[in-house]
Enzyme design. Structure first.
Site: not given
Ligand code: GAR
Length: 208
Positions: A12, A14, A110
């Site tokens: 989480g 982001n 992404h």
């Molecule tokens: C992030 O790097 C996001 O871009 C990626 O998952 C991660 C989640 O991190 N999403 C994908 O790969 C979607 N295809 P977070 O939970 O720390 O935000």
């Protein structure tokens, strides 16, 4: 006020960038009404609760089949009548019915420059492993609207990030998050909240 529901599967960071953006005022006119995860153990749920945001888990594991999960998920989203659904590291394929009823009102972050390293099987660290294996010198992140394909919807914003020779998937992931994801996802939400983003013939136009 733009009401957003944020969907998450993992750490989480982001989501945190969005929470901080709303708190700091770099995202204006926006309220995070709920955070939904498919994963009960997702740290993102803790981040949401710590910020005083309702956080719920809707897991496919709790339903007999995919159709039942899809209905439960759609119902949970619908309760809040959000203006925008934000996929912030959400690793579950959305029900097609939901995508159809929220046309150009679902966005995803992404961790690559689409159309590189995207589509089925490209998520999280796998994206960065693939970028390093291919030897690209530049990667980055993309925010796009979600359509019924996998990472195929209209692109709203991209930011490039340099790859270093000594990078591991983990160091590259961290740099892409810090230099791109945590900036462009809040930025896009703010632009949408300000009514500055429109889609014409499958392409995104951003007004000043
Ligand atoms: C992030 O790097 C996001 O871009 C990626 O998952 C991660 C989640 O991190 N999403 C994908 O790969 C979607 N295809 P977070 O939970 O720390 O935000």
């Amino acid at each position: 006020m733009l009401k957003i529901v944020v969907c998450v599967s993992g750490g989480g960071t982001n989501l945190q960038a969005i929470i901080d953006g709303v708190a700091r005022g770099s995202i204006v006119n926006t309220k995070i009404v709920k955070v939904i995860s498919n994963n009960q153990g997702a740290y993102a749920l803790t981040r949401a609760r710590d910020a005083g945001i309702e956080a719920v888990c809707v897991s496919p594991k709790d339903y007999e089949n995919r159709a039942d999960f899809n209905q439960a998920f759609i119902q949970e989203i619908g309760k809040d009548e959000p203006d925008l659904i934000v996929l912030a590291g959400f690793l579950v394929t959305l029900p097609a019915e939901l995508i159809r009823s929220y046309g150009n009102r679902i966005i995803n972050i992404h961790p690559s420059l689409i159309p590189s390293f995207c589509g089925t099987g490209y998520y999280g660290l796998k994206v960065h492993e693939a970028a390093l294996a291919r030897g690209v010198k530049i990667t980055g992140a993309t925010v796009h609207f979600v359509d019924e394909g996998m990472d195929t919807g209209p692109i709203i914003m991209q930011k490039a990030v340099a790859v270093k020779e000594e990078d591991t998937p983990e160091t590259l992931q961290k740099r892409v998050m810090e230099e791109a994801e945590w900036l462009i996802l809040p930025w896009c939400i703010n632009l949408i909240a300000g009514g500055k983003v429109k889609v014409e013939q499958g392409r995104v136009l951003i007004s000043e």
